[in-house]
Write an enzyme that holds these catalytic residues in place. Structure first.
Site, PDB file in Angstrom:
ATOM      1  CB  CYS A 144       7.340 -30.812 105.532  1.00 46.61           C
ATOM      2  SG  CYS A 144       7.197 -31.779 107.157  1.00 46.61           S
TER       3      CYS A 144
ATOM      4  CG  HIS B 107      11.499 -30.083 110.640  1.00 43.54           C
ATOM      5  ND1 HIS B 107      10.941 -29.813 109.017  1.00 43.54           N
ATOM      6  CD2 HIS B 107      11.153 -31.196 110.513  1.00 43.54           C
ATOM      7  CE1 HIS B 107      10.612 -31.054 108.533  1.00 43.54           C
ATOM      8  NE2 HIS B 107      10.775 -32.091 108.741  1.00 43.54           N
TER       9      HIS B 107
ATOM     10  CG  ASP C 181      24.480 -39.046 114.710  1.00 39.79           C
ATOM     11  OD1 ASP C 181      23.181 -38.495 114.832  1.00 39.79           O
ATOM     12  OD2 ASP C 181      25.261 -39.106 114.994  1.00 39.79           O
ATOM     13  CG  HIS C 182      24.333 -34.846 115.675  1.00 43.08           C
ATOM     14  ND1 HIS C 182      24.564 -35.646 115.800  1.00 43.08           N
ATOM     15  CD2 HIS C 182      23.776 -33.111 116.787  1.00 43.08           C
ATOM     16  CE1 HIS C 182      23.506 -36.041 117.334  1.00 43.08           C
ATOM     17  NE2 HIS C 182      23.770 -34.251 117.518  1.00 43.08           N
TER      18      HIS C 182
HETATM   19 ZN   LIG Z   1      10.417 -34.247 109.291  1.00 43.34          ZN
END
Ligand SMILES: [Zn+2]
Length: 134
Positions: free
Chosen positions: A33, A37, A77-78
């Site tokens: 992590c 990502h 969002d995004h």
């Molecule tokens: Zn993650």
């Protein structure tokens, strides 16, 4: 007491990283992590209240949807959760912290019903629930 839940989804990017740690230590603590990502998150917002006699509602669902759009979707969002969500600056944008931020953004605006639970799912097998401060 009746509980009403609205589910929404949003996509966002994040990474876990502590600038005080070396790259090796970050990888040890946060694993893969550490790299940026994305996830498609599922958000479940549950409110509780009495069912109003006239409408049969705990609260107006349209109003709840507009509130979630304004306070969560338009912000997350995004987006890059590390960089673009002010409340997450200086925090790891974990599922837990996202749930707490969503709670803090929604709770002050609810009228006629009480926020009961915010559930954020990062995937099928991982989610966090926040019920506010005890
Ligand atoms: Zn993650």
């Amino acid at each position: 007491m009746t509980y009403l839940t609205r589910r929404s989804t949003f996509s966002a990017a994040h990474r876990y990283y502590d600038p005080a740690l070396s790259p090796e230590e970050n990888r040890r603590v946060f694993g893969p992590c550490v790299g940026r990502h994305g996830h498609t998150y599922t958000l479940e917002v549950t409110v509780r209240g009495d069912v109003e006699q006239r409408t049969g509602f705990v609260m107006d669902l349209g109003e709840l949807a507009r509130l979630i759009d304004r306070e969560v979707m338009s912000v997350m969002d995004h987006r890059d959760l590390n960089e673009e969500v002010p409340e997450l600056r200086g925090l790891q944008p974990t599922t837990e912290n996202v749930a707490i931020v969503v709670w803090k953004r929604l709770a002050p605006h609810l009228v006629g019903a009480t926020l009961h639970r915010v559930r954020v799912r990062e995937g099928e097998d991982l989610w966090a629930d926040y019920y506010g401060e005890p």
